[in-house]
Design a protein around this motif. Structure first.
Motif, PDB file in Angstrom:
ATOM      1  N   SER A   1       0.829  -1.204   0.000  1.00  0.00           N
ATOM      2  CA  SER A   1       0.000   0.000   0.000  1.00  0.00           C
ATOM      3  C   SER A   1       0.865   1.256   0.000  1.00  0.00           C
ATOM      4  CB  SER A   1      -0.934   0.005   1.211  1.00  0.00           C
ATOM      5  OG  SER A   1      -0.200   0.062   2.409  1.00  0.00           O
TER       6      SER A   1
ATOM      7  N   GLN B   1     -13.575   0.316  -0.158  1.00  0.00           N
ATOM      8  CA  GLN B   1     -12.731  -0.624  -0.893  1.00  0.00           C
ATOM      9  C   GLN B   1     -13.083  -2.075  -0.563  1.00  0.00           C
ATOM     10  OE1 GLN B   1      -8.522  -0.716   0.115  1.00  0.00           O
ATOM     11  NE2 GLN B   1      -8.989   0.149   2.119  1.00  0.00           N
TER      12      GLN B   1
ATOM     13  N   PRO C   1     -13.101  -3.614  -6.244  1.00  0.00           N
ATOM     14  CA  PRO C   1     -12.240  -2.649  -6.939  1.00  0.00           C
ATOM     15  C   PRO C   1     -13.071  -1.486  -7.478  1.00  0.00           C
ATOM     16  CG  PRO C   1     -12.696  -4.496  -8.360  1.00  0.00           C
ATOM     17  CD  PRO C   1     -13.279  -4.849  -7.021  1.00  0.00           C
TER      18      PRO C   1
ATOM     19  N   TYR D   1     -17.427   1.096  -6.134  1.00  0.00           N
ATOM     20  CA  TYR D   1     -16.525   0.037  -5.693  1.00  0.00           C
ATOM     21  C   TYR D   1     -17.286  -1.279  -5.840  1.00  0.00           C
ATOM     22  CZ  TYR D   1     -13.874   3.901  -3.694  1.00  0.00           C
ATOM     23  OH  TYR D   1     -13.150   5.058  -3.532  1.00  0.00           O
TER      24      TYR D   1
ATOM     25  N   SER E   1      -8.185  -1.280 -14.261  1.00  0.00           N
ATOM     26  CA  SER E   1      -7.847  -0.577 -13.024  1.00  0.00           C
ATOM     27  C   SER E   1      -7.197   0.758 -13.317  1.00  0.00           C
ATOM     28  CB  SER E   1      -6.859  -1.405 -12.195  1.00  0.00           C
ATOM     29  OG  SER E   1      -7.431  -2.623 -11.812  1.00  0.00           O
TER      30      SER E   1
ATOM     31  N   ARG F   1      -7.067   2.095  -5.062  1.00  0.00           N
ATOM     32  CA  ARG F   1      -8.059   1.316  -4.297  1.00  0.00           C
ATOM     33  C   ARG F   1      -9.151   2.200  -3.715  1.00  0.00           C
ATOM     34  NH1 ARG F   1     -10.019  -2.345  -4.310  1.00  0.00           N
ATOM     35  NH2 ARG F   1      -9.803  -3.379  -2.329  1.00  0.00           N
TER      36      ARG F   1
ATOM     37  N   TYR G   1      -4.714  -5.220  -6.410  1.00  0.00           N
ATOM     38  CA  TYR G   1      -6.072  -5.478  -6.882  1.00  0.00           C
ATOM     39  C   TYR G   1      -6.642  -6.613  -6.053  1.00  0.00           C
ATOM     40  CZ  TYR G   1      -9.863  -6.081 -10.289  1.00  0.00           C
ATOM     41  OH  TYR G   1     -11.092  -6.147 -10.898  1.00  0.00           O
TER      42      TYR G   1
END
Length: 167
Positions: A24, A44, A48, A68, A93, A140, A160
């Motif tokens: 992260s 989140q 995704p 999301y 993404s 995210r 992901y």
């Protein structure tokens, strides 16, 4: 002797688990100091990012809403201006976010791993360009500050999700 070797192997295994790679990272906050704080950190868990709603006027990014999985986040920002909505393709993404700001967010561009650039707003102000710090990570969730417009935006990156039953 066997006990010492077993103990050494056990310690090495514990050390390797303690040094797991981080995935992260955070970019931002880009914009001014006004507005009330918001965060989509809990969203989140719904999956995704699958779609974006961005409200713009002649000068600023007025509002934001992110889907999301199949669940829309709470809308943040003001109600004036035109609402634009873009859906990501399955498995697509956001891997980069750039834009412009002065006291408020003026432009935001979401770049995807499928080569699409989803641009909203006007091209004036101080530039920013945000990418994740770690490889194989994606956007995210977002956070920031808003009032009658989006005052500032922060971008949170991670891997992901491997399983998403609601996507």
């Amino acid at each position: 002797m066997l006990t010492v070797a077993l103990l050494a192997l056990l310690c090495a295994s514990a050390s390797a688990n303690a040094i797991q790679a981080r995935s992260s990272s955070y970019s931002g906050e880009y914009g001014g100091g006004g507005g009330k704080r918001f965060s989509h950190s809990g969203n989140q868990l719904d999956g995704p990012i699958t779609a974006l709603r961005v409200r713009v006027n002649n000068y600023y990014i007025v509002g934001l809403q992110v889907r999301y999985g199949k669940v829309w986040s709470d809308y943040v920002g003001g109600r004036s201006g035109d609402l634009e909505e873009i859906f990501l393709h399955p498995g697509e993404s956001v891997i980069q976010v750039s834009g412009k700001y002065k006291r408020y967010l003026k432009k935001v561009v979401f770049a995807t791993d499928k080569g699409r650039y989803l641009a909203f707003g006007k091209d004036s102000g101080t530039s920013f360009n945000a990418v994740p710090l770690h490889p194989n990570t994606v956007l995210r969730f977002i956070s920031g500050r808003s009032g009658s417009v989006i005052d500032a935006i922060g971008l949170h990156w991670d891997v992901y999700p491997s399983i998403c039953s609601s996507c």
